[in-house]
Scaffold this active site. Structure first.
Site, PDB file in Angstrom:
ATOM      1  N   HIS A 229       0.857  -1.199   0.000  1.00  0.00           N
ATOM      2  CA  HIS A 229       0.000   0.000   0.000  1.00  0.00           C
ATOM      3  C   HIS A 229       0.892   1.248   0.000  1.00  0.00           C
ATOM      4  CE1 HIS A 229      -3.424   2.502   0.603  1.00  0.00           C
ATOM      5  NE2 HIS A 229      -3.767   2.199   1.828  1.00  0.00           N
ATOM      6  N   HIS A 270      -2.263  -2.361  -9.464  1.00  0.00           N
ATOM      7  CA  HIS A 270      -3.228  -1.691  -8.592  1.00  0.00           C
ATOM      8  C   HIS A 270      -4.449  -2.580  -8.436  1.00  0.00           C
ATOM      9  CE1 HIS A 270      -5.806   1.427  -6.911  1.00  0.00           C
ATOM     10  NE2 HIS A 270      -4.685   2.023  -6.607  1.00  0.00           N
ATOM     11  N   ASP A 327       2.766   5.573  -6.854  1.00  0.00           N
ATOM     12  CA  ASP A 327       4.013   5.483  -6.074  1.00  0.00           C
ATOM     13  C   ASP A 327       5.252   5.379  -6.936  1.00  0.00           C
ATOM     14  OD1 ASP A 327       1.894   3.650  -4.109  1.00  0.00           O
ATOM     15  OD2 ASP A 327       2.907   5.447  -3.395  1.00  0.00           O
TER      16      ASP A 327
HETATM   17  C1  SDX Z   1      -1.446   2.115  -3.428  1.00  0.00           C
HETATM   18  O1  SDX Z   1      -6.153   0.761  -3.217  1.00  0.00           O
HETATM   19  C2  SDX Z   1      -5.655   1.917  -3.451  1.00  0.00           C
HETATM   20  O2  SDX Z   1      -6.322   2.812  -3.920  1.00  0.00           O
HETATM   21  C3  SDX Z   1      -4.220   2.070  -3.061  1.00  0.00           C
HETATM   22  C4  SDX Z   1      -3.572   3.375  -3.481  1.00  0.00           C
HETATM   23  C5  SDX Z   1      -4.166   4.547  -2.756  1.00  0.00           C
HETATM   24  O3  SDX Z   1      -4.031   5.668  -3.278  1.00  0.00           O
HETATM   25  O4  SDX Z   1      -4.657   4.345  -1.623  1.00  0.00           O
HETATM   26  O5  SDX Z   1      -3.725   3.556  -4.872  1.00  0.00           O
HETATM   27  C6  SDX Z   1      -2.092   3.394  -3.155  1.00  0.00           C
HETATM   28  O6  SDX Z   1      -1.388   1.309  -2.543  1.00  0.00           O
HETATM   29  C7  SDX Z   1      -0.938   1.829  -4.827  1.00  0.00           C
HETATM   30  C8  SDX Z   1      -0.329   0.404  -4.939  1.00  0.00           C
HETATM   31  C9  SDX Z   1       1.096   0.471  -4.396  1.00  0.00           C
HETATM   32  N1  SDX Z   1       1.643  -0.899  -4.285  1.00  0.00           N
HETATM   33  C10 SDX Z   1       2.647  -1.281  -5.082  1.00  0.00           C
HETATM   34  O7  SDX Z   1       3.098  -0.623  -6.022  1.00  0.00           O
HETATM   35  C11 SDX Z   1       3.214  -2.645  -4.702  1.00  0.00           C
HETATM   36  C12 SDX Z   1       3.392  -3.482  -5.977  1.00  0.00           C
HETATM   37  N2  SDX Z   1       2.050  -3.769  -6.453  1.00  0.00           N
HETATM   38  C13 SDX Z   1       1.495  -5.056  -6.089  1.00  0.00           C
HETATM   39  O8  SDX Z   1       1.814  -5.452  -4.778  1.00  0.00           O
HETATM   40  C14 SDX Z   1       0.033  -5.172  -6.500  1.00  0.00           C
HETATM   41  O9  SDX Z   1      -0.080  -4.676  -7.774  1.00  0.00           O
HETATM   42  C15 SDX Z   1      -1.049  -4.564  -5.662  1.00  0.00           C
HETATM   43  C16 SDX Z   1      -0.956  -4.942  -4.228  1.00  0.00           C
HETATM   44  C17 SDX Z   1      -1.061  -3.077  -5.765  1.00  0.00           C
HETATM   45  C18 SDX Z   1      -2.351  -5.109  -6.195  1.00  0.00           C
HETATM   46  O10 SDX Z   1      -2.256  -6.513  -5.921  1.00  0.00           O
HETATM   47  P1  SDX Z   1      -3.276  -7.515  -6.560  1.00  0.00           P
HETATM   48  O11 SDX Z   1      -4.658  -7.033  -6.287  1.00  0.00           O
HETATM   49  O12 SDX Z   1      -2.925  -8.918  -6.171  1.00  0.00           O
HETATM   50  O13 SDX Z   1      -2.976  -7.333  -8.072  1.00  0.00           O
HETATM   51  P2  SDX Z   1      -3.785  -8.001  -9.152  1.00  0.00           P
HETATM   52  O14 SDX Z   1      -4.828  -8.949  -8.634  1.00  0.00           O
HETATM   53  O15 SDX Z   1      -4.245  -6.919 -10.076  1.00  0.00           O
HETATM   54  O16 SDX Z   1      -2.618  -8.926  -9.808  1.00  0.00           O
HETATM   55  C19 SDX Z   1      -2.892  -9.524 -10.989  1.00  0.00           C
HETATM   56  C20 SDX Z   1      -1.672 -10.369 -11.290  1.00  0.00           C
HETATM   57  C21 SDX Z   1      -1.272 -11.318 -10.170  1.00  0.00           C
HETATM   58  O17 SDX Z   1      -0.701 -12.455 -10.829  1.00  0.00           O
HETATM   59  P3  SDX Z   1      -1.638 -13.792 -10.904  1.00  0.00           P
HETATM   60  O18 SDX Z   1      -1.922 -14.182  -9.478  1.00  0.00           O
HETATM   61  O19 SDX Z   1      -2.854 -13.401 -11.697  1.00  0.00           O
HETATM   62  O20 SDX Z   1      -0.728 -14.785 -11.633  1.00  0.00           O
HETATM   63  O21 SDX Z   1      -0.520  -9.508 -11.499  1.00  0.00           O
HETATM   64  C22 SDX Z   1       0.498  -9.857 -10.580  1.00  0.00           C
HETATM   65  C23 SDX Z   1      -0.141 -10.633  -9.447  1.00  0.00           C
HETATM   66  O22 SDX Z   1       0.811 -11.535  -8.922  1.00  0.00           O
HETATM   67  N3  SDX Z   1       1.055  -8.594 -10.087  1.00  0.00           N
HETATM   68  C24 SDX Z   1       2.327  -8.245 -10.212  1.00  0.00           C
HETATM   69  C25 SDX Z   1       2.407  -6.958  -9.654  1.00  0.00           C
HETATM   70  N4  SDX Z   1       1.200  -6.581  -9.217  1.00  0.00           N
HETATM   71  C26 SDX Z   1       0.350  -7.612  -9.486  1.00  0.00           C
HETATM   72  N5  SDX Z   1       3.407  -8.887 -10.728  1.00  0.00           N
HETATM   73  C27 SDX Z   1       4.580  -8.206 -10.689  1.00  0.00           C
HETATM   74  N6  SDX Z   1       4.739  -6.950 -10.164  1.00  0.00           N
HETATM   75  C28 SDX Z   1       3.673  -6.306  -9.650  1.00  0.00           C
HETATM   76  N7  SDX Z   1       3.812  -5.081  -9.134  1.00  0.00           N
END
Ligand code: SDX
Length: 392
Positions: A229, A270, A327
């Site tokens: 997050h 996201h 971010d």
């Molecule tokens: C913020 O919610 C909000 O509004 C948050 C925020 C706010 O203003 O409050 O926008 C702020 O928290 C932004 C996000 C910051 N976090 C990061 O940048 C950390 C890296 N991102 C990931 O941890 C991830 O993208 C999340 C946590 C943000 C979202 O996670 P999800 O919901 O599991 O992502 P998804 O379901 O869309 O993923 C789809 C696929 C998955 O693979 P499969 O299980 O389908 O095989 O994409 C993969 C994930 O493993 N994936 C990534 C990835 N993010 C998702 N693979 C590599 N790198 C990444 N960053």
């Protein structure tokens, strides 16, 4: 229906709340606060104007804006006794640990006579929190570097005051450049609110029990700290520094695609946006503006741009709709301003305080508001016979 899409009944059945504060269309990369598009607010309003809009619903008149700004300015000092809370932390305590602890401690200064069901008292709490968060954030930074705390000034803007409290020392006043102040203010705005993200939902859930606003905001700070997050901006810059050079970008992209490797590209992906995060677009422009105007050549920006290009063209990221989020660029700007990585999430938290408290206020103002109670799907054993220890 918000003109972009009509909520399907299934979505409404699972919606955790109703809110009129922020609208997101993740597929189209749309973000609006009280109906105003984020890029208009980021480029044409300042952060305190955005705070007014989030709290009150409409853009302020000049008189309303001046009155609000004066109110916030006149609440920026903290009780002198609050200073002692910092001296209990170890010198290497993370500033987020200090923020979490000290914001919760505000409960002991301001909440004893607070009636959370009185709109004017809720708004006064909101003003106090928006005003005091930069002061507490700057105190956490000063404590972590062993410098004396710097008091806020009433002749500076919100962003200028924060930079002053961060970087001035008794021997020398920090001179705030308009470029840096504008970039800081824009970073505040781009982090101000974001619908029902994890930390905002935490604040709403805590507030639904009737907890005082200072305790609720401390809960939001704790939730935001996680690297998935708000901790992502700090983690993103650490990742860019670990990549270090353009010739290692492909290696990290490969790691992020390797399902056996838990590594994720920080600053990408996201929960809601399956398109470019509109905040990242503005942040990217600001990043280039700041580095150009300050004459900074940061190799990390080159690495970031290369990573962005590779990720946006890579079939894996395209298929999973992974785009740079808010971010991804903010850390590069903050680093250019001279802010250390362990302060990045603190700045996210102080920026998001207005969103958290606007949702807290909205929820408590809703008729029939009840304590939150998320449901679970039970997957454990049932009706088991218990054998006393003496017989086991
Ligand atoms: C913020 O919610 C909000 O509004 C948050 C925020 C706010 O203003 O409050 O926008 C702020 O928290 C932004 C996000 C910051 N976090 C990061 O940048 C950390 C890296 N991102 C990931 O941890 C991830 O993208 C999340 C946590 C943000 C979202 O996670 P999800 O919901 O599991 O992502 P998804 O379901 O869309 O993923 C789809 C696929 C998955 O693979 P499969 O299980 O389908 O095989 O994409 C993969 C994930 O493993 N994936 C990534 C990835 N993010 C998702 N693979 C590599 N790198 C990444 N960053």
């Amino acid at each position: 229906s918000a003109g972009y899409f009509t909520y399907d009944p299934g979505f409404l059945a699972t919606a955790s709340c109703e809110s009129a504060i922020t609208f997101i269309d993740g597929d189209k990369g749309v973000l609006q606060h009280r109906g105003y598009p984020i890029d208009s607010l980021a480029k044409q309003a300042d952060y305190l104007e955005v705070c007014y809009i989030l709290l009150n619903g409409d853009a302020p008149t000049k008189a309303q804006y001046e009155d609000f700004t004066n109110t916030i300015t006149n609440h920026t000092m903290v009780h002198e006794k609050l200073v002692h809370f910092f001296h209990g932390f170890l010198p290497d305590a993370h500033p987020m640990a200090m923020l979490c602890g000290v914001v919760g401690a505000l409960s002991s200064f301001y909440h004893s006579d607070l009636d959370i069901h009185a709109p004017d008292q809720r708004m006064r709490s909101a003003h106090r929190l928006i005003a005091k968060m930069p002061t507490i954030a700057a105190m956490a930074y000063k404590y972590s570097i062993g410098q004396p705390f710097v008091y806020p000034r009433n002749d500076l803007t919100y962003a200028e005051n924060f930079l002053h409290m961060l970087f001035s020392v008794p021997a020398e006043e920090y001179v705030v450049s308009p470029t840096v102040a504008r970039a800081m203010d824009r970073i505040f705005t781009l982090h101000a609110d974001h619908e029902q993200n994890a930390s905002t939902s935490t604040v709403r859930l805590a507030g639904s029990s009737g907890a005082n606003p200072y305790a609720c905001i401390a809960a939001g700070v704790a939730s935001l700290w996680g690297p998935a997050h708000g901790g992502a901006n700090e983690a993103c810059l650490t990742m860019l520094e670990e990549i270090g050079s353009l010739d290692r970008v492909d290696e990290f992209v490969a790691k992020a695609k390797d399902k056996a490797d838990p590594f994720r590209l920080m600053g990408f992906g996201h929960r809601v946006y399956k398109n470019f995060d509109p905040r990242a677009t503005v942040m990217r422009e600001t990043c280039h503006e700041v580095l150009t105007e300050l004459g900074i050549q940061d190799p990390l920006l080159d690495v970031a741009m290369a990573l962005e290009k590779v990720a946006l063209e890579d079939p894996y990221f395209i298929e999973k709709k992974l785009y740079p989020n808010v971010d991804f660029y903010s850390g590069i700007i903050l680093k250019a301003i001279g802010i250390p990585t362990n302060m990045f999430t603190v700045i996210f938290a102080m920026s998001r305080t207005v969103g958290w408290i606007a949702h807290w206020d909205e929820m408590l103002g809703q008729a029939g508001q009840k304590i939150g109670r998320p449901r679970q799907k039970y997957t454990g054993e049932i009706d088991r016979k218990f054998i006393p220890l003496s017989e086991r």
